[in-house]
Design a protein around this motif. Structure first.
Motif, PDB file in Angstrom:
ATOM      1  N   UNK A  42      -3.991  12.459  -3.174  1.00  0.00           N
ATOM      2  CA  UNK A  42      -4.798  11.298  -3.516  1.00  0.00           C
ATOM      3  C   UNK A  42      -4.400  10.735  -4.875  1.00  0.00           C
ATOM      4  N   UNK A  43      -4.182  11.609  -5.848  1.00  0.00           N
ATOM      5  CA  UNK A  43      -3.758  11.158  -7.174  1.00  0.00           C
ATOM      6  C   UNK A  43      -2.369  10.519  -7.120  1.00  0.00           C
ATOM      7  N   UNK A  44      -1.490  11.082  -6.311  1.00  0.00           N
ATOM      8  CA  UNK A  44      -0.134  10.546  -6.180  1.00  0.00           C
ATOM      9  C   UNK A  44      -0.164   9.108  -5.662  1.00  0.00           C
ATOM     10  N   UNK A  45      -0.904   8.872  -4.594  1.00  0.00           N
ATOM     11  CA  UNK A  45      -0.975   7.524  -4.026  1.00  0.00           C
ATOM     12  C   UNK A  45      -1.730   6.572  -4.942  1.00  0.00           C
ATOM     13  N   UNK A  46      -2.738   7.064  -5.647  1.00  0.00           N
ATOM     14  CA  UNK A  46      -3.484   6.212  -6.570  1.00  0.00           C
ATOM     15  C   UNK A  46      -2.589   5.721  -7.707  1.00  0.00           C
ATOM     16  N   UNK A  47      -1.806   6.625  -8.280  1.00  0.00           N
ATOM     17  CA  UNK A  47      -0.889   6.236  -9.364  1.00  0.00           C
ATOM     18  C   UNK A  47       0.157   5.252  -8.858  1.00  0.00           C
ATOM     19  N   UNK A  48       0.694   5.495  -7.671  1.00  0.00           N
ATOM     20  CA  UNK A  48       1.697   4.587  -7.120  1.00  0.00           C
ATOM     21  C   UNK A  48       1.117   3.200  -6.856  1.00  0.00           C
ATOM     22  N   UNK A  49      -0.086   3.147  -6.309  1.00  0.00           N
ATOM     23  CA  UNK A  49      -0.718   1.854  -6.050  1.00  0.00           C
ATOM     24  C   UNK A  49      -1.003   1.108  -7.356  1.00  0.00           C
ATOM     25  N   UNK A  50      -1.426   1.828  -8.364  1.00  0.00           N
ATOM     26  CA  UNK A  50      -1.667   1.178  -9.649  1.00  0.00           C
ATOM     27  C   UNK A  50      -0.372   0.621 -10.231  1.00  0.00           C
ATOM     28  N   UNK A 123      -9.786  11.732   5.293  1.00  0.00           N
ATOM     29  CA  UNK A 123      -9.785  10.334   5.704  1.00  0.00           C
ATOM     30  C   UNK A 123      -9.274   9.439   4.580  1.00  0.00           C
ATOM     31  N   UNK A 124      -9.685   9.713   3.344  1.00  0.00           N
ATOM     32  CA  UNK A 124      -9.257   8.890   2.212  1.00  0.00           C
ATOM     33  C   UNK A 124      -7.754   8.994   1.976  1.00  0.00           C
ATOM     34  N   UNK A 125      -7.214  10.218   2.037  1.00  0.00           N
ATOM     35  CA  UNK A 125      -5.783  10.399   1.785  1.00  0.00           C
ATOM     36  C   UNK A 125      -4.949   9.763   2.895  1.00  0.00           C
ATOM     37  N   UNK A 126      -5.341   9.971   4.144  1.00  0.00           N
ATOM     38  CA  UNK A 126      -4.587   9.389   5.258  1.00  0.00           C
ATOM     39  C   UNK A 126      -4.609   7.862   5.199  1.00  0.00           C
ATOM     40  N   UNK A 127      -5.761   7.298   4.871  1.00  0.00           N
ATOM     41  CA  UNK A 127      -5.855   5.840   4.762  1.00  0.00           C
ATOM     42  C   UNK A 127      -5.069   5.328   3.552  1.00  0.00           C
ATOM     43  N   UNK A 128      -5.061   6.097   2.458  1.00  0.00           N
ATOM     44  CA  UNK A 128      -4.313   5.695   1.269  1.00  0.00           C
ATOM     45  C   UNK A 128      -2.826   5.615   1.556  1.00  0.00           C
ATOM     46  N   UNK A 129      -2.320   6.541   2.355  1.00  0.00           N
ATOM     47  CA  UNK A 129      -0.892   6.515   2.698  1.00  0.00           C
ATOM     48  C   UNK A 129      -0.531   5.220   3.416  1.00  0.00           C
ATOM     49  N   UNK A 131      -2.273   2.350   3.459  1.00  0.00           N
ATOM     50  CA  UNK A 131      -2.486   1.204   2.577  1.00  0.00           C
ATOM     51  C   UNK A 131      -1.399   1.114   1.512  1.00  0.00           C
ATOM     52  N   UNK A 132      -0.912   2.250   1.072  1.00  0.00           N
ATOM     53  CA  UNK A 132       0.179   2.267   0.094  1.00  0.00           C
ATOM     54  C   UNK A 132       1.443   1.644   0.675  1.00  0.00           C
ATOM     55  N   UNK A 133       1.778   2.010   1.917  1.00  0.00           N
ATOM     56  CA  UNK A 133       2.941   1.418   2.571  1.00  0.00           C
ATOM     57  C   UNK A 133       2.751  -0.084   2.775  1.00  0.00           C
ATOM     58  N   UNK A 134       1.573  -0.490   3.201  1.00  0.00           N
ATOM     59  CA  UNK A 134       1.313  -1.902   3.441  1.00  0.00           C
ATOM     60  C   UNK A 134       1.370  -2.705   2.139  1.00  0.00           C
ATOM     61  N   UNK A 135       0.799  -2.164   1.068  1.00  0.00           N
ATOM     62  CA  UNK A 135       0.826  -2.849  -0.222  1.00  0.00           C
ATOM     63  C   UNK A 135       2.246  -2.984  -0.742  1.00  0.00           C
ATOM     64  N   UNK A 136       3.046  -1.935  -0.585  1.00  0.00           N
ATOM     65  CA  UNK A 136       4.437  -2.010  -1.013  1.00  0.00           C
ATOM     66  C   UNK A 136       5.203  -3.044  -0.188  1.00  0.00           C
TER      67      UNK A 136
END
Length: 263
Positions: A42-50, A123-129, A131-136
């Motif tokens: 979760x922290x990994x995807x949060x930092x990447x999204x930021x 659920x949060x981590x799977x959704x973050x993955x 959303x991270x791909x979509x945002x990128x």
């Protein structure tokens, strides 16, 4: 009631209650450890999204004055000017979508994991993955639109001779940027079929394998060669569901995490 001495045995009911309590305590400790592993994701995807959000905001800040404050010389082709403004507005919109997605995910996903019901961390981590791909994906489309907007700007502001020379230089750096992106992406890319997450399930042992850099490149090449363009887009945007569909197609529904839940 008589107190138990050193030589006395516990009643069967009391021993069973203690065993049940020990089992529950063990389950809770394991559960906390599992959540700790997923928290790292979760922290990994949060930092990447930021990070993506910051870069998108920077580029959007450059694009806004290119729409509002640009002075277009008189006599320029209306179609050319319209194409430039539409492309610049599209680039601005794509970067703003990336900024909004990154901001919302960085705020809401940790809140879901922290305050949601049981299972919310997964659920949060799977959704973050996803959303991270979509945002990128939106960010990269915005970068491409940014380059093409700069190319059209050359013809809007300058004479054709100067514009063509500037266009050649811009195309060259766009080509370099694309090659660098592909080189770095495939150097570190993990295909969904080999993706290891912190979520424990019955098929986790399938992903727990050692793989060298050469094996990873070979797996990526073989995996990409068997895909259509639509499959590649689906894999990039929704990697977890694509990996699940791939496992079902390869081994049958009974070996997939979804199929094993029914047994």
């Amino acid at each position: 009631r008589r107190r138990l001495g050193w030589g006395d045995k516990l009643p069967a009911q009391a021993a069973g209650a203690m065993l049940w309590a020990d089992k529950r305590a063990l389950e809770q400790r394991v559960k906390v450890d599992m959540i700790g592993i997923r928290e790292q994701e979760l922290k990994f995807y949060t930092v990447n999204l930021q990070s993506i959000g910051m870069q998108s905001a920077l580029l959007a800040g450059y694009l806004y004055p290119a729409i509002i404050y640009i002075v277009i010389p008189q006599g320029k082709n209306t179609t050319l000017v319209t194409a430039y403004l539409c492309l610049t507005a599209s680039a601005f919109g794509l970067h703003m979508i990336a900024v909004i997605n990154a901001m919302m995910c960085s705020m809401l996903a940790p809140g879901l994991a922290l305050r949601g019901p049981d299972g919310s961390m997964h659920r949060a981590v799977d959704a973050m993955l996803e959303e991270y791909r979509l945002t990128f994906f939106f960010f990269y489309l915005g970068v491409i639109a940014f380059f093409f907007s700069a190319m059209l700007l050359c013809f809007v502001l300058f004479e054709w001779t100067v514009a063509v020379v500037t266009l050649v230089v811009t195309l060259y750096f766009f080509y370099v940027m694309y090659n660098e992106f592909i080189r770095v992406y495939f150097r570190f890319r993990v295909p969904p079929t080999l993706l290891i997450t912190g979520k424990f399930d019955t098929d986790a042992a399938y992903f727990e394998m050692g793989i060298s850099a050469a094996d990873l490149r070979g797996a990526n090449d073989a995996h990409s060669a068997q895909q259509s363009i639509r499959q590649q887009m689906r894999e990039f945007l929704v990697p977890l569901s694509y990996a699940q569909a791939y496992m079902e197609e390869l081994n049958g529904p009974e070996h997939s995490p979804r199929g094993s839940d029914h047994h």
